[in-house]
Design a protein around this motif. Structure first.
Motif, PDB file in Angstrom:
ATOM      1  N   VAL A   1       0.845  -1.198   0.000  1.00 49.10           N
ATOM      2  CA  VAL A   1       0.000   0.000   0.000  1.00 49.10           C
ATOM      3  C   VAL A   1       0.881   1.249   0.000  1.00 49.10           C
ATOM      4  O   VAL A   1       0.615   2.217  -0.718  1.00 49.10           O
ATOM      5  CB  VAL A   1      -0.944  -0.004   1.217  1.00 49.10           C
ATOM      6  CG1 VAL A   1      -1.867   1.215   1.189  1.00 49.10           C
ATOM      7  CG2 VAL A   1      -1.763  -1.291   1.260  1.00 49.10           C
ATOM      8  N   ALA A   2       1.938   1.219   0.808  1.00 47.75           N
ATOM      9  CA  ALA A   2       2.844   2.368   0.883  1.00 47.75           C
ATOM     10  C   ALA A   2       3.503   2.632  -0.467  1.00 47.75           C
ATOM     11  O   ALA A   2       3.572   3.778  -0.931  1.00 47.75           O
ATOM     12  CB  ALA A   2       3.902   2.120   1.955  1.00 47.75           C
ATOM     13  N   ARG A   3       3.972   1.589  -1.095  1.00 46.25           N
ATOM     14  CA  ARG A   3       4.641   1.759  -2.388  1.00 46.25           C
ATOM     15  C   ARG A   3       3.655   2.305  -3.428  1.00 46.25           C
ATOM     16  O   ARG A   3       4.004   3.188  -4.225  1.00 46.25           O
ATOM     17  CB  ARG A   3       5.222   0.427  -2.868  1.00 46.25           C
ATOM     18  CG  ARG A   3       5.987   0.508  -4.186  1.00 46.25           C
ATOM     19  CD  ARG A   3       6.761  -0.782  -4.435  1.00 46.25           C
ATOM     20  NE  ARG A   3       7.438  -0.748  -5.710  1.00 46.25           N
ATOM     21  CZ  ARG A   3       6.946  -1.213  -6.845  1.00 46.25           C
ATOM     22  NH1 ARG A   3       5.733  -1.763  -6.853  1.00 46.25           N
ATOM     23  NH2 ARG A   3       7.635  -1.159  -7.974  1.00 46.25           N
ATOM     24  N   LEU A   4       2.437   1.806  -3.424  1.00 44.91           N
ATOM     25  CA  LEU A   4       1.433   2.311  -4.352  1.00 44.91           C
ATOM     26  C   LEU A   4       1.134   3.785  -4.058  1.00 44.91           C
ATOM     27  O   LEU A   4       0.974   4.586  -4.981  1.00 44.91           O
ATOM     28  CB  LEU A   4       0.155   1.478  -4.241  1.00 44.91           C
ATOM     29  CG  LEU A   4      -0.991   1.861  -5.171  1.00 44.91           C
ATOM     30  CD1 LEU A   4      -0.576   1.728  -6.637  1.00 44.91           C
ATOM     31  CD2 LEU A   4      -2.223   0.986  -4.895  1.00 44.91           C
ATOM     32  N   GLY A   5       1.072   4.135  -2.781  1.00 40.02           N
ATOM     33  CA  GLY A   5       0.831   5.521  -2.422  1.00 40.02           C
ATOM     34  C   GLY A   5       1.908   6.451  -2.944  1.00 40.02           C
ATOM     35  O   GLY A   5       1.618   7.566  -3.398  1.00 40.02           O
ATOM     36  N   VAL A   6       3.151   6.001  -2.903  1.00 42.20           N
ATOM     37  CA  VAL A   6       4.256   6.803  -3.433  1.00 42.20           C
ATOM     38  C   VAL A   6       4.167   6.896  -4.957  1.00 42.20           C
ATOM     39  O   VAL A   6       4.318   7.974  -5.543  1.00 42.20           O
ATOM     40  CB  VAL A   6       5.608   6.196  -3.009  1.00 42.20           C
ATOM     41  CG1 VAL A   6       6.772   6.897  -3.727  1.00 42.20           C
ATOM     42  CG2 VAL A   6       5.801   6.297  -1.499  1.00 42.20           C
TER      43      VAL A   6
ATOM     44  N   ARG B   1      11.676  12.365  -1.327  1.00 45.93           N
ATOM     45  CA  ARG B   1      12.170  11.294  -0.480  1.00 45.93           C
ATOM     46  C   ARG B   1      11.068  10.963   0.515  1.00 45.93           C
ATOM     47  O   ARG B   1      10.533  11.854   1.193  1.00 45.93           O
ATOM     48  CB  ARG B   1      13.428  11.742   0.271  1.00 45.93           C
ATOM     49  CG  ARG B   1      13.961  10.724   1.277  1.00 45.93           C
ATOM     50  CD  ARG B   1      14.572   9.526   0.580  1.00 45.93           C
ATOM     51  NE  ARG B   1      15.320   8.692   1.538  1.00 45.93           N
ATOM     52  CZ  ARG B   1      16.002   7.610   1.196  1.00 45.93           C
ATOM     53  NH1 ARG B   1      16.023   7.219  -0.082  1.00 45.93           N
ATOM     54  NH2 ARG B   1      16.664   6.918   2.094  1.00 45.93           N
ATOM     55  N   VAL B   2      10.682   9.703   0.589  1.00 40.51           N
ATOM     56  CA  VAL B   2       9.663   9.251   1.525  1.00 40.51           C
ATOM     57  C   VAL B   2      10.282   8.182   2.416  1.00 40.51           C
ATOM     58  O   VAL B   2      10.787   7.162   1.922  1.00 40.51           O
ATOM     59  CB  VAL B   2       8.430   8.685   0.785  1.00 40.51           C
ATOM     60  CG1 VAL B   2       7.380   8.202   1.780  1.00 40.51           C
ATOM     61  CG2 VAL B   2       7.838   9.730  -0.153  1.00 40.51           C
ATOM     62  N   GLU B   3      10.270   8.420   3.714  1.00 41.94           N
ATOM     63  CA  GLU B   3      10.816   7.472   4.685  1.00 41.94           C
ATOM     64  C   GLU B   3       9.729   7.123   5.691  1.00 41.94           C
ATOM     65  O   GLU B   3       9.226   7.996   6.404  1.00 41.94           O
ATOM     66  CB  GLU B   3      12.027   8.069   5.399  1.00 41.94           C
ATOM     67  CG  GLU B   3      13.212   8.330   4.467  1.00 41.94           C
ATOM     68  CD  GLU B   3      14.423   8.901   5.184  1.00 41.94           C
ATOM     69  OE1 GLU B   3      14.315   9.192   6.399  1.00 41.94           O
ATOM     70  OE2 GLU B   3      15.474   9.065   4.534  1.00 41.94           O
ATOM     71  N   LEU B   4       9.356   5.847   5.723  1.00 42.07           N
ATOM     72  CA  LEU B   4       8.232   5.389   6.538  1.00 42.07           C
ATOM     73  C   LEU B   4       8.691   4.294   7.500  1.00 42.07           C
ATOM     74  O   LEU B   4       9.403   3.370   7.097  1.00 42.07           O
ATOM     75  CB  LEU B   4       7.110   4.855   5.649  1.00 42.07           C
ATOM     76  CG  LEU B   4       6.612   5.813   4.556  1.00 42.07           C
ATOM     77  CD1 LEU B   4       5.644   5.099   3.636  1.00 42.07           C
ATOM     78  CD2 LEU B   4       5.969   7.047   5.181  1.00 42.07           C
TER      79      LEU B   4
ATOM     80  N   TYR C   1      11.830   5.539  -0.138  1.00 44.07           N
ATOM     81  CA  TYR C   1      11.550   5.691  -1.566  1.00 44.07           C
ATOM     82  C   TYR C   1      12.105   7.038  -2.021  1.00 44.07           C
ATOM     83  O   TYR C   1      12.024   8.031  -1.312  1.00 44.07           O
ATOM     84  CB  TYR C   1      10.040   5.657  -1.825  1.00 44.07           C
ATOM     85  CG  TYR C   1       9.317   4.509  -1.163  1.00 44.07           C
ATOM     86  CD1 TYR C   1       9.124   3.301  -1.823  1.00 44.07           C
ATOM     87  CD2 TYR C   1       8.837   4.630   0.144  1.00 44.07           C
ATOM     88  CE1 TYR C   1       8.470   2.244  -1.211  1.00 44.07           C
ATOM     89  CE2 TYR C   1       8.181   3.576   0.763  1.00 44.07           C
ATOM     90  CZ  TYR C   1       7.999   2.383   0.089  1.00 44.07           C
ATOM     91  OH  TYR C   1       7.356   1.340   0.706  1.00 44.07           O
ATOM     92  N   GLY C   2      12.625   7.075  -3.233  1.00 43.93           N
ATOM     93  CA  GLY C   2      13.122   8.324  -3.789  1.00 43.93           C
ATOM     94  C   GLY C   2      14.550   8.618  -3.376  1.00 43.93           C
ATOM     95  O   GLY C   2      15.103   7.981  -2.470  1.00 43.93           O
TER      96      GLY C   2
ATOM     97  N   GLN D   1      12.738  17.742  -0.937  1.00 38.89           N
ATOM     98  CA  GLN D   1      11.386  17.633  -0.407  1.00 38.89           C
ATOM     99  C   GLN D   1      11.150  16.199   0.055  1.00 38.89           C
ATOM    100  O   GLN D   1      11.463  15.246  -0.673  1.00 38.89           O
ATOM    101  CB  GLN D   1      10.353  18.048  -1.458  1.00 38.89           C
ATOM    102  CG  GLN D   1      10.553  19.470  -1.962  1.00 38.89           C
ATOM    103  CD  GLN D   1       9.277  20.084  -2.466  1.00 38.89           C
ATOM    104  OE1 GLN D   1       8.305  20.248  -1.732  1.00 38.89           O
ATOM    105  NE2 GLN D   1       9.267  20.440  -3.739  1.00 38.89           N
ATOM    106  N   ARG D   2      10.573  16.074   1.247  1.00 36.49           N
ATOM    107  CA  ARG D   2      10.445  14.725   1.814  1.00 36.49           C
ATOM    108  C   ARG D   2       9.219  14.593   2.696  1.00 36.49           C
ATOM    109  O   ARG D   2       8.657  15.589   3.172  1.00 36.49           O
ATOM    110  CB  ARG D   2      11.714  14.364   2.582  1.00 36.49           C
ATOM    111  CG  ARG D   2      12.141  15.348   3.663  1.00 36.49           C
ATOM    112  CD  ARG D   2      13.487  14.917   4.274  1.00 36.49           C
ATOM    113  NE  ARG D   2      14.515  14.762   3.259  1.00 36.49           N
ATOM    114  CZ  ARG D   2      15.338  13.707   3.165  1.00 36.49           C
ATOM    115  NH1 ARG D   2      15.237  12.712   4.008  1.00 36.49           N
ATOM    116  NH2 ARG D   2      16.242  13.636   2.228  1.00 36.49           N
TER     117      ARG D   2
END
Length: 264
Positions: free
Chosen positions: A163-168, A188-191, A201-202, A208-209
């Protein structure tokens, strides 16, 4: 080329968990209201059954699916709700049987799909892995609504990584569906995953993150919670704007959920 088997397996597991929630419900419980306005537990399962059938047509009968898309385009604001309404009118046992049969057929079709095959959808064409990911996202989100109606807590699992990957990956779609030009650069997305691992991701150097719990990010992109109630942080104006419009599901902009403070 990604092997779709792991996400198809996770979709099956997610569906089986939801099945355990609803299998023994009484007629009255099927009629309980969920957090989605106007939708009962029956509506939630009916919607999943309807969408599984749509996905099955996309994989197995592209012409029939295109006819379905034409009907959706003719009634963009009501088509999905109509499918849920029709299914919710079925006797509970029949609805449950229909949902089980449809998801079983879709599971088989996705596993039999030719490597590299792509299938039509309401947005861009999808691979078997992408189709399974989208179905897992919806199953998880609607299961949350069912659990909310029943007063049950569903602990997050590692399956949220899909779900997280799809959201990104749907960032640009979210901007576009709101009539906005997508940002030129990646974020950059860090979860933080349920087990404490960090899903990133990114580019690490992206100015921007977005950071925060993976569960909160998944709640945001499925519009199951308002941003004000989530522990997500955005750095940069475009990242901040994204958190206000994020949407991982196809279709027009969703209405989302109001902040908890507004419902008290």
């Amino acid at each position: 080329m990604a092997d779709p088997t792991p996400v198809i397996d996770d979709l099956r597991a997610e569906s089986d968990e939801l099945d355990l929630l609803v299998a023994e419900l009484s007629t009255e419980q099927w009629r309980l209201p969920t957090p989605a306005p106007g939708w009962t537990v029956a509506h939630q399962i009916a919607h999943l059954a309807w969408t599984d059938q749509s996905a099955l047509l996309a994989v197995a009968d592209a012409d029939a699916f295109r006819s379905l898309v034409e009907k959706a385009l003719a009634r963009p604001d009501s088509f999905v709700d109509e499918g849920a309404e029709d299914g919710a009118r079925l006797p509970a046992a029949e609805l449950l049987t229909t949902w089980r049969a449809g998801r079983t057929a879709l599971d088989a079709a996705l596993r039999a799909a030719p490597p590299g095959g792509r299938f039509p959808w309401y947005g861009p064409p999808m691979s078997a892995a992408s189709m399974a990911t989208a179905r897992l996202m919806e199953t998880w989100a609607h299961a949350l609504d069912v659990a909310g109606a029943l007063g049950v807590e569903r602990p997050p699992t590692g399956r949220l990584r899909h779900v997280a990957r799809l959201g990104v990956r749907t960032r640009d779609f979210a901007f576009g569906v709101h009539g906005l030009t997508p940002p030129a650069g990646e974020f950059r997305v860090e979860l933080t995953a349920p087990d404490g691992e960090v899903w990133a991701y990114g580019p690490e150097s992206a100015p921007q993150r977005v950071t925060g719990p993976a569960l909160d990010f998944c709640l945001l992109v499925t519009q199951r919670a308002h941003r004000a109630d989530l522990a997500l942080t955005a750095v940069g104006p475009d990242a901040d704007r994204w958190l206000g419009i994020a949407q991982a599901f196809a279709g027009p902009p969703g209405a989302g959920r109001p902040p908890k403070e507004a419902t008290r």
